[in-house]
Design an enzyme around this catalytic site. Structure first.
Site, short mmCIF file in Angstrom:
data_model
loop_
_atom_site.label_atom_id
_atom_site.label_comp_id
_atom_site.label_asym_id
_atom_site.label_seq_id
_atom_site.Cartn_x
_atom_site.Cartn_y
_atom_site.Cartn_z
N ASP A 43 1.02 -1.33 0.15
CA ASP A 43 -0.13 -0.16 0.14
C ASP A 43 1.05 1.25 -0.02
O ASP A 43 1.95 1.11 0.12
CB ASP A 43 -0.81 0.14 1.24
N LYS A 65 -3.68 2.56 -1.40
CA LYS A 65 -4.91 3.38 -1.36
C LYS A 65 -4.63 4.49 -0.37
O LYS A 65 -3.70 4.61 0.51
CB LYS A 65 -6.16 2.46 -0.67
N MET A 179 -8.67 7.78 9.34
CA MET A 179 -9.21 8.05 8.13
C MET A 179 -10.27 9.20 8.13
O MET A 179 -11.46 9.10 7.51
CB MET A 179 -9.87 6.77 7.35
N1 SAH Z 1 -3.61 -0.27 9.57
C1 SAH Z 1 -3.19 1.00 9.53
C2 SAH Z 1 -4.35 2.09 9.53
C3 SAH Z 1 -5.00 2.32 8.23
S1 SAH Z 1 -6.25 3.48 7.92
C4 SAH Z 1 -2.79 1.05 11.03
O1 SAH Z 1 -2.70 0.21 11.91
O2 SAH Z 1 -2.02 2.29 11.56
C5 SAH Z 1 -5.28 4.81 7.30
C6 SAH Z 1 -5.30 5.95 8.26
O3 SAH Z 1 -4.47 5.65 9.51
C7 SAH Z 1 -5.08 7.52 7.69
O4 SAH Z 1 -6.13 8.06 7.04
C8 SAH Z 1 -4.48 8.16 9.01
O5 SAH Z 1 -5.60 8.59 9.56
C9 SAH Z 1 -3.95 6.89 9.90
N2 SAH Z 1 -2.50 7.07 9.84
C10 SAH Z 1 -1.70 6.05 9.33
N3 SAH Z 1 -0.37 6.42 9.46
C11 SAH Z 1 -0.37 7.60 9.92
C12 SAH Z 1 0.75 8.33 10.57
N4 SAH Z 1 2.09 8.05 10.34
N5 SAH Z 1 0.28 9.58 11.07
C13 SAH Z 1 -0.81 10.05 11.37
N6 SAH Z 1 -1.96 9.12 10.76
C14 SAH Z 1 -1.52 8.18 10.39
#
Ligand code: SAH
Length: 245
Positions: A43, A65, A179
């Site tokens: 991704d 995505k 998100m």
């Molecule tokens: N599976 C991932 C989350 C996927 S949803 C996890 O466990 O972290 C993707 C969302 O995660 C983004 O829209 C944002 O809200 C958040 N996100 C992921 N990485 C981030 C980062 N480095 N800083 C801030 N928000 C983050």
């Protein structure tokens, strides 16, 4: 290579999480599998440097995505993983954070299971906890909150059929919205509507755990104006724990 009952060549798929951004927040197990992989299906990652750990000749397939904006529909991603598993010994399916936290890892597992492909889940450090933590905000804190919830902000504006049960959020749980950044104004509005005070603490953290991290702290009433121009990925933390920063 292993073979299945029909004597086809078949590999194994590792559904793994790359962690939230800082490369050192990836697990040793994920790192080993990335080094051994024949194919990496990935991704949009908070840290693409991770891919440099792959061996020479490793094939990279981007199926990224961006929030709700899927470059490939999930069904096609499932099929890409499956097709690669038929051809290669070791397929790594690499996602941001943890594969099960809004990562659709479960759906990919079911798809592979139905096609008798071997697979394994490798947990990753989720941004939901690690990003606030790097910014100095604990998701729980003794005497402040006894629980936290991680919510998708994605459904927030589906006018009539919002899947978010807003009425349940009247409790003082810490709420982490993933998100949800592009719906920040709607989310704060909803929280005020269900009775949270306008000066209730909230933080937006952008590009957490990376050198570009930015954290903006405010209230339900003013956070949108203060934080709306931050770069993504970004998450939202709501609750008294924000004051501990
Ligand atoms: N599976 C991932 C989350 C996927 S949803 C996890 O466990 O972290 C993707 C969302 O995660 C983004 O829209 C944002 O809200 C958040 N996100 C992921 N990485 C981030 C980062 N480095 N800083 C801030 N928000 C983050």
């Amino acid at each position: 290579r292993r073979t299945n009952k029909r004597d086809e060549l078949m590999g194994k798929v590792y559904l793994t999480g790359a962690g939230p951004g800082d490369i050192e927040l990836m697990t040793l197990k994920s790192l080993r599998l990335i080094k051994e992989a024949d194919v990496i299906v990935y991704d949009r990652l908070a840290n693409p440097e991770i891919l440099k750990e792959a061996k020479d000749g490793c094939k990279f397939v981007y199926v990224g995505k961006e929030d709700s904006h899927h470059i490939l529909p999930q069904e096609e991603i499932n099929e890409v993983i499956y097709q690669n598993a038929l051809k290669y010994d070791s397929v790594v399916r690499l996602k941001g954070g943890d594969p099960f936290v809004f990562g659709r890892g479960g759906e990919e597992g079911i798809y592979l299971k139905e096609r008798s492909i071997k697979f394994e889940f490798i947990p990753g450090i989720t941004s939901a906890i690690a990003v606030p933590e790097y910014a100095g905000i604990p998701v729980t804190h003794r005497g402040v909150t006894v629980s936290f919830r991680v919510v998708t902000g994605h459904e927030a504006t589906n006018k009539n059929k919002s899947q978010i049960p807003w009425e349940n959020y009247k409790t003082d749980d810490t709420i982490v919205f993933l998100m949800g950044f592009h719906r920040l104004d709607k989310i704060t509005q909803k929280l005020i509507e269900i009775g949270k005070p306008k000066d209730h603490p909230i933080a937006v953290i952008s590009q957490g755990t990376t050198p570009n991290e930015k954290t903006v702290v405010g209230t339900l009433e003013n956070i949108y104006e203060k934080a709306k121009d931050l770069p993504t990925p970004a998450l939202i933390v709501v609750g008294e724990v924000v004051r501990l920063r």
